[in-house]
Design a protein around this motif. Structure first.
Motif, mmCIF file in Angstrom:
data_model
loop_
_atom_site.group_PDB
_atom_site.id
_atom_site.type_symbol
_atom_site.label_atom_id
_atom_site.label_comp_id
_atom_site.label_asym_id
_atom_site.label_seq_id
_atom_site.Cartn_x
_atom_site.Cartn_y
_atom_site.Cartn_z
ATOM 1 N N PHE A 39 12.436 -5.688 -11.212
ATOM 2 C CA PHE A 39 12.834 -4.567 -10.368
ATOM 3 C C PHE A 39 11.680 -3.574 -10.339
ATOM 4 O O PHE A 39 10.688 -3.728 -11.048
ATOM 5 C CB PHE A 39 14.118 -3.904 -10.896
ATOM 6 C CG PHE A 39 13.908 -2.958 -12.053
ATOM 7 C CD1 PHE A 39 13.654 -3.449 -13.327
ATOM 8 C CD2 PHE A 39 13.941 -1.583 -11.879
ATOM 9 C CE1 PHE A 39 13.444 -2.583 -14.401
ATOM 10 C CE2 PHE A 39 13.737 -0.709 -12.940
ATOM 11 C CZ PHE A 39 13.485 -1.211 -14.204
ATOM 12 N N GLU A 40 11.784 -2.571 -9.474
ATOM 13 C CA GLU A 40 10.780 -1.497 -9.445
ATOM 14 C C GLU A 40 11.499 -0.238 -8.998
ATOM 15 O O GLU A 40 12.479 -0.295 -8.243
ATOM 16 C CB GLU A 40 9.633 -1.906 -8.506
ATOM 17 C CG GLU A 40 8.692 -0.806 -8.038
ATOM 18 C CD GLU A 40 7.861 -0.089 -9.100
ATOM 19 O OE1 GLU A 40 8.271 -0.017 -10.253
ATOM 20 O OE2 GLU A 40 6.805 0.463 -8.731
ATOM 21 N N GLY A 41 11.066 0.893 -9.500
ATOM 22 C CA GLY A 41 11.674 2.167 -9.120
ATOM 23 C C GLY A 41 10.603 3.142 -8.690
ATOM 24 O O GLY A 41 9.419 2.816 -8.638
ATOM 25 N N PRO A 42 11.016 4.376 -8.395
ATOM 26 C CA PRO A 42 10.078 5.392 -7.916
ATOM 27 C C PRO A 42 9.081 5.821 -9.001
ATOM 28 O O PRO A 42 9.417 5.838 -10.178
ATOM 29 C CB PRO A 42 10.980 6.578 -7.568
ATOM 30 C CG PRO A 42 12.369 6.036 -7.510
ATOM 31 C CD PRO A 42 12.403 4.873 -8.435
ATOM 32 N N ARG A 85 19.122 5.430 -14.751
ATOM 33 C CA ARG A 85 19.648 6.041 -13.529
ATOM 34 C C ARG A 85 20.084 4.972 -12.525
ATOM 35 O O ARG A 85 21.173 5.052 -11.940
ATOM 36 C CB ARG A 85 18.567 6.944 -12.912
ATOM 37 C CG ARG A 85 19.011 7.686 -11.674
ATOM 38 C CD ARG A 85 17.932 8.581 -11.103
ATOM 39 N NE ARG A 85 16.722 7.882 -10.663
ATOM 40 C CZ ARG A 85 16.669 7.003 -9.671
ATOM 41 N NH1 ARG A 85 17.758 6.696 -8.999
ATOM 42 N NH2 ARG A 85 15.526 6.423 -9.358
ATOM 43 N N MET A 86 19.234 3.935 -12.346
ATOM 44 C CA MET A 86 19.542 2.887 -11.378
ATOM 45 C C MET A 86 20.768 2.067 -11.803
ATOM 46 O O MET A 86 21.614 1.722 -10.980
ATOM 47 C CB MET A 86 18.323 1.969 -11.179
ATOM 48 C CG MET A 86 17.218 2.598 -10.342
ATOM 49 S SD MET A 86 15.691 1.588 -10.248
ATOM 50 C CE MET A 86 16.300 0.111 -9.411
ATOM 51 N N VAL A 87 20.840 1.742 -13.089
ATOM 52 C CA VAL A 87 21.986 0.963 -13.573
ATOM 53 C C VAL A 87 23.256 1.802 -13.454
ATOM 54 O O VAL A 87 24.290 1.308 -12.990
ATOM 55 C CB VAL A 87 21.752 0.482 -15.019
ATOM 56 C CG1 VAL A 87 23.036 -0.073 -15.613
ATOM 57 C CG2 VAL A 87 20.657 -0.576 -15.044
ATOM 58 N N ALA A 89 23.972 4.018 -11.339
ATOM 59 C CA ALA A 89 24.379 4.151 -9.942
ATOM 60 C C ALA A 89 25.156 2.926 -9.443
ATOM 61 O O ALA A 89 25.864 2.993 -8.447
ATOM 62 C CB ALA A 89 23.158 4.393 -9.050
ATOM 63 N N ARG A 90 24.991 1.789 -10.119
ATOM 64 C CA ARG A 90 25.673 0.559 -9.672
ATOM 65 C C ARG A 90 26.459 -0.075 -10.801
ATOM 66 O O ARG A 90 26.644 -1.287 -10.828
ATOM 67 C CB ARG A 90 24.638 -0.457 -9.196
ATOM 68 C CG ARG A 90 23.916 -0.023 -7.966
ATOM 69 C CD ARG A 90 23.651 -1.228 -7.079
ATOM 70 N NE ARG A 90 22.868 -0.834 -5.944
ATOM 71 C CZ ARG A 90 22.167 -1.666 -5.204
ATOM 72 N NH1 ARG A 90 22.155 -2.955 -5.519
ATOM 73 N NH2 ARG A 90 21.486 -1.246 -4.159
ATOM 74 N N LEU A 311 24.224 9.308 -18.678
ATOM 75 C CA LEU A 311 23.856 9.397 -17.259
ATOM 76 C C LEU A 311 24.998 8.992 -16.353
ATOM 77 O O LEU A 311 25.060 9.407 -15.208
ATOM 78 C CB LEU A 311 22.679 8.470 -16.982
ATOM 79 C CG LEU A 311 21.297 9.077 -16.987
ATOM 80 C CD1 LEU A 311 20.268 7.992 -16.887
ATOM 81 C CD2 LEU A 311 21.124 10.090 -15.869
#
Lengths: 441, 441
Positions: A39-42, A85-87, A89-90, A311
């Motif tokens: 994966f990749e994030g900001p 944060r990404m995990v 959110a989903r 979070l």
């Protein structure tokens, strides 16, 4: 008008980037083999994400900026807050265990020194959604296998394993209140960096009533968990027993059992002096150390079961590590593991006389489309000069176009390793380059 | 406590990142086949680097920050200034032509819209050190081949080619002073975006005495260079002939000739209305356009012979392009080219009964070391559930450990595509997994 590069950043010219690309390839290949997804994030995150989640040390090193809307942003100094944060959110949509990896560039405004830069790459591997020690062991496994792929062996590195929960139980057992644990960790984390007696004095001034520095480090220096159990049971120590302590020892034993089953126990050792700087660890923690330079950690990680709960909606057990490219590159370089000869599937196309450029360009394009790294000189030189360039570029074959041969519809093919020449039909070369070039007499 | 992602950035979950990784692979593979070497530079550069080198539009979008020493930094909005800085620093040591590529993440604080983000990846390809049109053609070639590798054809995209020197000669020939060219380009660059008559009025107010907007665009809309030559020679136009104009036309012709020899002329067309926003172009410029959406450029680049001279000691001819991942992803997605089935060399290891975990973990580690993507369930489930997971994960083989079979020293191997079962010796599987798994009955 000369503008310098920013201090602590790297100008990675091709010959310096090639070994880093090899490291990236080893990281990715090991990750995928071990069932991790990329994966990749900001790179830019809200400053608050780190204020909440990272240790004070990282927050102090943040590169901060303000966007056109006045929002406070930061360049990511680590990947775990983005992952969390990404995990979060989903959290309901993702099937467990979540096994992800990434290879982000990270930014820290710290003092530049050997092995520490302000921009670096870091491999991150995480398993989320299970408290099973198989997950912790699998993280260690994928790290070991990637280093093996790069040529390092158990002579070169070792995995030092501790457990924050175990340390916490010891501190509690010694009478140190939980609210003081963060302060205790901060001191212990400095033991390897600062001279022992400085820390010793600081410790005894603050926690000496509970447990003497020397006694604590006698306990932490045990080579295995059986010895630790024996010492604690012997009644010589100041540590009160607790169910939590027993559970932490059992958990650590379980981790070592899985590491044995995975066949990598020879890389691993118990080292309760490992603390890790980050605030959020809750269970096993580990570091990969260079054996020839004990203070040099290649990699660090551990279990952080509470971070996602803070979070998102519900707590979610998690474990992971980060491995940077800078120290690893130094280590590989010192062992001569970065200058392994590159095997290149390269072909050079040469023209023996003037006037053949149109044909030459067509052959070049056809060979490239067939997958060959194909080189040629932009401006025609003598044939022997061209063949020298072919040699310097490590080409395996040279395809030579000549007036006489082209008149007969053929080209010369020179094997650059053996030196033999043979002829092949030009049409066949254009139609099916692979068959023609790889043909054995 | 929920912290949102920053607007204009992307949370690239594994299923969203996989297609971008495929794009990266196509970019790299095409670059290497065409003889380019990979480099990487800093994300943080001195703000002055862009103040000097980039167009006003980019400078206005810069993310700026100040480091702990008070220096003004910026996040790179494009790669060319870094490339120019790095080449200038080693100008004497690098052998020509310098053929480099990279795939940096770039940052622009612009308004977020479809196809435009604040963080994106961009493939950069550059040839430095030659004024030969073969270099310009080779840049276009590698771009075409990468898009072909991703499944796009001449029905999907076209390369629009212009020449800044040719446009400049036309403007000069019409009597527009060189100091006004930048203003003329800025207007012309907006023609595709803004309604024609708005630009027409602005143009005629400023340059109408020299050449009428409609006359200029009649000239620029020619389909080929022969027609342009004919029109200019016919004396109907307001353009005074010049040696510079002749040379620019000849240079453009030469580029088309090389493109024909490379076999990609069917992808290319003359389009003198292409201007390009950046300030530093000096010769041929080009854009790759989506044929189904003429306003959408996948890629843009051109020749910038003066940029390196400004940064370093001597001028150095150069040509290159940038291709972002965002528009390209949209284009591939619209054509269903991103959901090609993934072929995965995956194996699942299952235990038919309890108590076999130690053996299972050993098999998993051995298969991974042999290069197989190897999956297993952390917590044992019934065999049929495990095989369902194997199927869902696209595994090609399942290795099944059972009490009875292990007693005989064998494991079951299930071909997940055909459904056949066979037995294999456990020792052989651990020793040489590839031979055992790939064995055909």
């Amino acid at each position: 008008m000369k503008i310098p590069p920013v201090k602590g950043t790297r100008d990675l010219y091709p010959e310096r980037f090639a070994p880093i690309r090899r490291i990236f390839d080893a990281w990715r290949s090991a990750s995928i083999r071990h069932g991790f997804e990329e994966f990749e994030g900001p790179t830019l995150e809200m400053l608050d994400l780190y204020r909440e989640k990272s240790g004070d040390e990282l927050v102090g090193q943040l590169y901060r900026l303000t966007d056109s809307g006045g929002r406070e942003l930061a360049l990511r100094p680590e990947m775990t807050p983005t992952l969390a944060r990404m995990v979060a959110a989903r959290i309901n949509a993702l099937s467990r265990p979540i096994k992800w990896f990434c290879m982000p560039k990270l930014f820290r405004g710290e003092n530049v020194q050997r092995g520490r830069l302000r921009e670096f790459f870091q491999w991150n591997v995480d398993v989320i959604g299970t408290a099973d020690m198989v997950a912790d062991a699998e993280c260690i496994l994928v790290g070991v296998e990637a280093l093996r792929d790069l040529g390092l062996t158990e002579k070169d590195f070792r995995v030092h394993i501790s457990n924050r929960r175990l340390i916490a139980s010891l501190l509690t057992g010694a009478g140190i209140a939980e609210t003081d644990h963060a302060g205790a960790y901060a001191l212990m984390d400095k033991v390897a960096m600062v001279e022992g007696d400085v820390i010793c004095k600081q410790w005894n001034r603050r926690f000496g009533k509970q447990i003497d520095f020397a006694d604590l480090y006698d306990l932490l220096s045990v080579a295995d968990l059986d010895t630790l159990r024996g010492t604690l049971a012997g009644g010589d120590s100041d540590i009160r027993p607790s169910a939590n302590l027993d559970a932490a020892i059992a958990e650590t034993e379980q981790l070592f059992t899985v590491l044995r089953h995975f066949g990598i126990i020879e890389y691993c050792e118990l080292d309760l002096e490992i603390i890790r700087g980050l605030a959020y660890y809750t269970g096993p923690v580990f570091e990969f150390h260079d054996r020839s330079n004990a203070n040099r950690a290649i990699c660090g990680g551990g279990r952080y079961d509470d971070l996602l709960g803070k979070l998102g909606k519900s707590p979610e057990p998690a474990v992971g590590f980060g491995m940077g490219d800078v120290v690893l590159s130094l280590m590989l370089e010192e062992r001569g593991l970065l200058d392994a000869p590159q095997t290149r599937n390269a072909v050079f196309v040469a023209d023996a006389v003037d006037g053949l450029r149109p044909k030459l360009l067509g052959v070049v394009a056809a060979l490239r489309r067939a997958g060959y790294q194909t080189e040629f000189n932009y401006v025609r030189q003598g044939l022997s000069k061209q063949l020298k360039t072919a040699d310097r570029k490590g080409c395996v074959y040279a395809v030579i176009l000549g007036d006489e041969t082209l008149g007969r519809g053929v080209v010369q093919i020179k094997d650059m390793t053996g030196g033999q020449h043979r002829e092949a039909a030009m049409d066949a070369l254009i139609e099916s380059p692979r068959e023609v070039l790889e043909a054995r007499p």
